[in-house]
Design an enzyme around this catalytic site. Structure first.
Site, short mmCIF file in Angstrom:
data_model
loop_
_atom_site.label_atom_id
_atom_site.label_comp_id
_atom_site.label_asym_id
_atom_site.label_seq_id
_atom_site.Cartn_x
_atom_site.Cartn_y
_atom_site.Cartn_z
CB ALA A 10 -3.34 3.35 5.35
NE ARG A 15 7.76 9.08 -5.42
CZ ARG A 15 9.00 8.75 -5.09
NH1 ARG A 15 9.89 8.45 -6.00
NH2 ARG A 15 9.35 8.70 -3.81
N GLY A 80 -2.38 10.80 8.46
CA GLY A 80 -1.05 10.84 9.07
C GLY A 80 -0.72 9.58 9.85
CE1 TYR A 103 6.12 4.37 9.32
CE2 TYR A 103 7.80 5.02 7.73
CZ TYR A 103 7.00 5.32 8.81
OH TYR A 103 7.08 6.55 9.38
CG ASP A 105 6.50 1.93 2.54
OD1 ASP A 105 7.04 1.84 3.67
OD2 ASP A 105 6.11 3.01 2.07
CD GLU A 156 8.07 14.17 10.24
OE1 GLU A 156 8.02 13.85 9.05
OE2 GLU A 156 8.65 13.46 11.09
C1 UD1 Z 1 7.55 9.42 7.91
C2 UD1 Z 1 7.96 10.09 9.22
C3 UD1 Z 1 9.35 10.68 9.08
C4 UD1 Z 1 10.35 9.60 8.66
C5 UD1 Z 1 9.86 8.90 7.39
C6 UD1 Z 1 10.73 7.72 7.07
C7 UD1 Z 1 5.93 10.90 10.28
C8 UD1 Z 1 5.08 12.09 10.54
N1 UD1 Z 1 7.01 11.11 9.57
O1 UD1 Z 1 7.43 10.45 6.96
O2 UD1 Z 1 9.79 11.23 10.32
O3 UD1 Z 1 11.63 10.17 8.47
O4 UD1 Z 1 8.51 8.43 7.55
O5 UD1 Z 1 10.37 7.19 5.84
O6 UD1 Z 1 5.62 9.84 10.75
N2 UD1 Z 1 0.76 5.75 6.50
C9 UD1 Z 1 -0.48 5.29 6.86
N3 UD1 Z 1 -1.48 6.18 7.09
C10 UD1 Z 1 -1.29 7.51 6.98
C11 UD1 Z 1 -0.02 7.99 6.63
C12 UD1 Z 1 0.99 7.08 6.40
O7 UD1 Z 1 -0.70 4.09 6.97
O8 UD1 Z 1 -2.25 8.27 7.22
C13 UD1 Z 1 1.83 4.78 6.26
C14 UD1 Z 1 2.30 4.82 4.83
O9 UD1 Z 1 1.64 3.82 4.05
C15 UD1 Z 1 3.78 4.50 4.96
C16 UD1 Z 1 4.15 5.03 6.32
O10 UD1 Z 1 2.94 5.16 7.03
O11 UD1 Z 1 4.03 3.10 4.97
C17 UD1 Z 1 4.90 6.35 6.25
O12 UD1 Z 1 4.10 7.31 5.62
P1 UD1 Z 1 4.72 8.44 4.72
O13 UD1 Z 1 3.64 9.29 4.22
O14 UD1 Z 1 5.62 7.83 3.72
O15 UD1 Z 1 5.59 9.24 5.80
P2 UD1 Z 1 6.73 10.31 5.52
O16 UD1 Z 1 6.11 11.61 5.23
O17 UD1 Z 1 7.70 9.77 4.56
#
Ligand code: UD1
Ligand code: CA
Length: 450
Positions: A10, A15, A80, A103, A105, A156
């Site tokens: 989502a 970037r 989140g 994920y 991505d 985190e």
């Molecule tokens: C997340 C993890 C972190 C981990 C990192 C690895 C959490 C709270 N943190 O952090 O521990 O080290 O990934 O890359 O999980 N997404 C949604 N809906 C949302 C938020 C995110 O679908 O509301 C999806 C994003 O598209 C992405 C993935 O979840 O594919 C991760 O989201 P991102 O915001 O990149 O998480 P990080 O803060 O990097």
């Protein structure tokens, strides 16, 4: 134990600097999300659920095209990762087994790694987290373990103490957990933290507080590469291709110069296939055993049978179906055409929307004129036909078995089996005129008179 795969996709992907949603950017000829979906297929997942948000409609359409059985769930606001998974509980209704969270991505996680996680789950551990040792842990959730290796919690970056920040064992984001456990724990995740987000990572602490165990399975950092920018995308492509070349060679293909061969996510290559330098495979290509692909060929959406020889400089486009021992030579383009065994199209030809029989020879420069500017039409050529060089076959047209077409013909009418078709103007030859004309031109050039 049945498995359900949930793919979080989502996020916005700012970037990428793109109008296209991040997970629809292509890696090895397939959208990023298709790579995670391929893992679900290989694991024989009972359900595949993709969480969409930004660019939701386009992502949903792409997901259904890749796998009509996949479900999509919309997360209206990206609150989140915990919130994203919570949105899937309806789609998981009635499902009993392991839920594996990926994920959209993060396309390079190996199948063996995911299998190792599910095996760890099978021992009864409630939550399995995929961890890796990060060269630079900044920004990742840290995996905090007790001296026996049990996973205590995920912290985190923003919540971590200095001591915790020194930990280099990080969360990849991939998590496997029991579906029923998720049903009880996900609604209990709060957003009372530095980012004001619902952290999926909180389920480790919550599971332990409820008396369940958690553990981490480790993988190589390279597998966890997430695509956030075009630079990451290029790095992921490089890593994918590196792996695909090794795999092709391990499975019995010879790659003369592996670094210049590019595979698609779904390329199938048999044994004893030889691939020369600078060959590019687009999506949906199957190469059977014993095929020889010379340098500088581009193939997509095609099937090449045993013993065929392709190129150099050949282009096989979608719908090219080559039977055994066919030859497709230099500067030949084949599209939506079936070519039966032992048939040769060796030089400078376009064969489109056509059916070619076996043992047929297509002369240099032959063109099937398949398009009238509005409609496409088919050309049908039988077995053991000889088409002379530089012939144009204006479709729709049918050429019978063992027919012969004279070089330079423009064929607009059907040619019956065994017939000879000549469709060019008759040559006229005037004795002596050639030399006389040439002498005159020479004298004009040199200003003399004869
Ligand atoms: C997340 C993890 C972190 C981990 C990192 C690895 C959490 C709270 N943190 O952090 O521990 O080290 O990934 O890359 O999980 N997404 C949604 N809906 C949302 C938020 C995110 O679908 O509301 C999806 C994003 O598209 C992405 C993935 O979840 O594919 C991760 O989201 P991102 O915001 O990149 O998480 P990080 O803060 O990097
Ligand atoms: Ca991230």
């Amino acid at each position: 134990m049945p498995t359900a795969v949930v793919i979080l996709a989502a996020g916005q992907g700012t970037r990428m600097q793109s109008d296209t949603p991040k997970v629809l950017h292509t890696l090895a000829g397939a959208p990023l999300v298709a790579h995670a979906m391929a893992s679900a297929r290989t694991l024989d997942a009972e359900r595949t659920i993709v969480v969409t948000g930004h660019g939701g409609e386009a992502v949903t359409a792409a997901v259904h095209e890749i796998d009509p059985d996949a479900q999509t769930v919309t997360q209206e606001e990206q609150l989140g990762t915990g919130h994203a998974l919570l949105q899937c509980l309806d789609a998981l209704d009635g499902f009993d087994g392991d839920v594996l969270v990926l994920y959209g991505d993060t396309p390079l996680i190996r199948q063996e790694t995911l299998e190792a996680m599910l095996e760890a789950r099978a021992t009864g551990t409630g939550v399995i987290v995929l961890g890796f040792h990060a060269a630079n842990p900044t920004g990742y959730g840290r995996l905090i373990r007790d001296p026996n290796g049990a996973l205590l919690e995920i912290v985190e970056e923003k919540e971590a103490s200095d001591l915790q920040k020194a930990e280099t064992f990080c969360n990849s984001g991939v998590i496997a957990a029991d579906a029923n456990l998720l049903r009880t724990l996900l609604p209990r995740i709060s957003n009372d933290n530095a980012k004001g987000e619902y952290y999926l990572t909180d389920i480790v602490g919550l599971a332990r507080a409820d008396g369940h165990s958690a553990t981490a399975v480790e993988c190589d950092e390279a597998e966890t590469l997430g695509v956030n920018s075009r630079i990451d995308l290029a790095a992921a492509e490089r890593a994918f291709q590196f792996r695909a070349r090794i795999e092709a060679m391990e499975n019995g293909a010879t790659l003369t110069d592996p670094d210049t061969v590019f595979f698609a996510q779904d390329t199938i290559i048999g044994r004893d296939v030889t691939i020369g330098p600078n060959v590019v495979f687009g999506p949906d290509v199957t190469i059977e055993s014993g095929v020889n692909i010379h340098p500088f060929c581009h193939l997509e959406g095609c099937h090449v049978s045993r013993g065929a020889v392709i190129g150099p400089f050949a282009r096989l486009r979608p719908g090219a179906e080559l039977s055994e021992n066919t030859r497709v030579g230099n500067f030949v383009e084949i599209k939506n055409a079936t070519i039966a065994e032992n048939t040769k199209v060796n030089h400078l030809s376009y064969i489109g929307d056509a059916t070619l029989g076996s043992g047929t020879n297509i002369g240099a420069g032959t063109i099937t004129c398949n398009y009238d500017g509005v409609f496409k039409h088919r050309t049908s050529i039988g077995d053991n036909v000889f088409v002379g060089s530089n012939s144009a076959l204006v479709a729709p047209v049918t050429v019978g078995n063992a027919a012969l077409i004279a070089a330079g013909s423009t064929i607009t009418d059907d040619v019956p089996a065994g017939a000879l078709a000549l469709a060019r103007s008759r040559q006229s030859t005037k004795g002596g005129i050639g030399k006389r004309l040439m002498d005159r031109l020479k004298s004009l050039k040199h200003g003399t008179r004869h």
